[in-house]
Design an enzyme around this catalytic site. Structure first.
Site, PDB file in Angstrom:
ATOM      1  N   PHE A 136      70.083  52.073  14.667  1.00 60.66           N
ATOM      2  CA  PHE A 136      70.072  51.386  16.089  1.00 60.66           C
ATOM      3  C   PHE A 136      69.767  49.959  15.537  1.00 60.66           C
ATOM      4  O   PHE A 136      69.083  49.568  14.804  1.00 60.66           O
ATOM      5  CB  PHE A 136      68.737  52.038  16.710  1.00 60.66           C
ATOM      6  CG  PHE A 136      68.122  51.197  17.933  1.00 60.66           C
ATOM      7  CD1 PHE A 136      68.672  51.609  19.221  1.00 60.66           C
ATOM      8  CD2 PHE A 136      67.537  50.113  17.736  1.00 60.66           C
ATOM      9  CE1 PHE A 136      68.193  50.855  20.178  1.00 60.66           C
ATOM     10  CE2 PHE A 136      66.792  49.571  18.727  1.00 60.66           C
ATOM     11  CZ  PHE A 136      67.129  49.689  20.030  1.00 60.66           C
ATOM     12  N   ALA A 250      60.933  55.274  21.374  1.00 55.89           N
ATOM     13  CA  ALA A 250      60.552  55.345  19.927  1.00 55.89           C
ATOM     14  C   ALA A 250      58.923  55.231  19.702  1.00 55.89           C
ATOM     15  O   ALA A 250      58.287  55.780  18.756  1.00 55.89           O
ATOM     16  CB  ALA A 250      61.475  54.469  19.122  1.00 55.89           C
ATOM     17  N   GLN A 287      24.869  57.005   2.914  1.00 60.73           N
ATOM     18  CA  GLN A 287      24.961  56.629   4.245  1.00 60.73           C
ATOM     19  C   GLN A 287      26.203  55.722   4.539  1.00 60.73           C
ATOM     20  O   GLN A 287      27.071  55.832   5.506  1.00 60.73           O
ATOM     21  CB  GLN A 287      23.962  55.553   4.576  1.00 60.73           C
ATOM     22  CG  GLN A 287      22.415  56.405   4.966  1.00 60.73           C
ATOM     23  CD  GLN A 287      21.334  55.561   5.333  1.00 60.73           C
ATOM     24  OE1 GLN A 287      21.496  54.336   5.515  1.00 60.73           O
ATOM     25  NE2 GLN A 287      20.315  56.258   5.526  1.00 60.73           N
ATOM     26  N   GLU A 371      59.088  47.798  15.955  1.00 54.52           N
ATOM     27  CA  GLU A 371      59.150  48.587  17.534  1.00 54.52           C
ATOM     28  C   GLU A 371      58.115  47.596  18.298  1.00 54.52           C
ATOM     29  O   GLU A 371      57.448  48.370  18.935  1.00 54.52           O
ATOM     30  CB  GLU A 371      58.906  49.973  17.326  1.00 54.52           C
ATOM     31  CG  GLU A 371      59.440  50.757  16.604  1.00 54.52           C
ATOM     32  CD  GLU A 371      60.780  51.561  17.085  1.00 54.52           C
ATOM     33  OE1 GLU A 371      60.822  51.484  18.134  1.00 54.52           O
ATOM     34  OE2 GLU A 371      61.754  51.960  16.228  1.00 54.52           O
TER      35      GLU A 371
END
Length: 392
Positions: A136, A250, A287, A371
């Site tokens: 693409f 996408a 912790q 993207e």
């Protein structure tokens, strides 16, 4: 790399929201990843080599265009099934998921949505099987977050057009048989055009030296007076809305995918923390370690629920680009932080190839950028809720 012992976290019983088909699809891809991807992916990344032998398997699984109708070779599945597939592939590696995402959302989707019937029948079945791979072409050297400024263009030359320009950061480019390229026509309107390997003047030099997505092939697309038949222009796409709709498809897959990577990091860190003894007790009993693990599973659970709801909306045709944008940004943001915290729990072992965490960490630095960057997605949400455009 050690044996793949992955167990999927599901703190809020999200599986109960899924259908039997969803669970079957997810579990099938999960087992395939454990068998075919996990044993080879570390070596592929170390060598910066795309494991091309898995393409046939991805095609047989239906990972290429799973939402495309079966008459064109697709899976005819819903969007939740697609999301789960991407989650499991990226749990293996972001580069493998990228290969499938590009093929389905950025190549097959625009041909199916904007292409002619002739184009659909010519290209989609071969792309669905993996016989042909695609890429693409939108991003350019000087136009990334601002694609409307692109300079790649074509001019009318009778029965064909002549294409000139360049695209970069293109996944699958070095080996793709076709490229769906976005370029401006003589009127300055952005159009989609299918360029095939072997057309004179079309080259795809590979991008070398990456520290991220090393098992994915990335390259450039260079067009030097490439003659392309007019029948290769996508008739249904005019303007920036065409490529942006592909990106929404996408981005949806990415929102699910990166949670797979986050789950892998969490699961690895949890198992390690329960087994690693320091000061005469497992480090999971301290912790600060519990704080990291508790925050990880909380963020994963929130993202799982957001993605599921987004999938329902997408199935109903109600999902907006801004909702998809929020999910992409949220998932990438928490996945990058989970990967880093998981690496800290493993200490020095976290940077080695015996565990997947450092590989996920490096990959996610690309995924949070491509993207649409984290910042661009914040502005998309900002524009959606205020009605004011902060891009200019």
């Amino acid at each position: 790399m050690l044996k793949d012992l992955f167990q999927s976290p599901d703190y809020f019983q999200v599986d109960e929201l899924l259908t039997e088909e969803h669970l079957m699809v997810r579990d099938t891809v999960r087992q395939w990843v454990k068998k075919e991807v996990s044993p080879i992916i570390e070596d592929a990344c170390q060598q910066a080599k795309f494991p091309s032998h898995i393409i046939g398997g991805l095609g047989q699984l239906g990972c290429f265009g799973p939402t495309i109708p079966q008459e064109y070779g697709g899976g005819g599945m819903d969007h939740i099934a697609y999301g789960l597939m991407m989650q499991e592939l990226e749990r293996g590696d972001s580069g493998i998921r990228s290969t499938a995402s590009v093929q389905g959302s950025l190549v097959m989707y625009p041909i199916f949505t904007f292409g002619s019937e002739e184009q659909k029948r010519k290209y989609l079945p071969k792309l669905a099987s993996g016989q042909w791979m695609g890429c693409f072409g939108l991003t350019e050297p000087d136009f990334g977050s601002n694609p409307s400024g692109m300079i790649t263009h074509f001019r009318d030359a009778g029965d064909h057009v002549v294409l000139n320009g360049a695209k970069m950061w293109i996944s699958n480019a070095p080996f793709a048989q076709i490229a769906v390229v976005w370029a401006k026509d003589d009127d300055g309107i952005i159009r989609g055009i299918i360029v095939e390997r072997g057309m004179p003047g079309f080259t795809t030099p590979e991008t070398k030296g990456k520290w991220s997505l090393r098992a994915s092939a990335t390259g450039e697309l260079v067009f030097d007076n490439v003659k392309v038949p007019k029948e290769n222009i996508l008739p249904g796409a005019k303007g920036l809305k065409g490529p942006l709709s592909c990106l929404s498809s996408a981005r949806y897959g990415i929102a699910w995918g990166v949670i797979g990577a986050a789950m892998d990091c969490y699961d690895t860190a949890l198992r390690y923390a329960k087994e690693r003894i320091q000061f005469d007790r497992p480090i999971a009993g301290f912790q600060l370690t519990q704080k990291k693990l508790a925050e990880m599973i909380t963020e994963i659970t929130k993202a799982q629920l957001m993605n599921w709801r987004l999938g329902v909306l997408k199935n109903e045709g109600k999902a907006t680009p801004a909702q998809i944008s929020m999910a992409k940004r949220n998932s990438c943001d928490i996945a990058t932080r989970i990967a880093r915290d998981a690496r800290q729990i493993l200490g020095g072992m976290g940077i080695t190839g015996e565990y997947p965490i450092m590989r996920h960490m490096m990959n996610l630095e690309s995924v949070i950028t491509y993207e649409g960057t984290h910042e661009i997605h914040l502005l998309i949400t900002g524009q959606d809720i205020t009605g004011l455009d902060a891009f200019h």
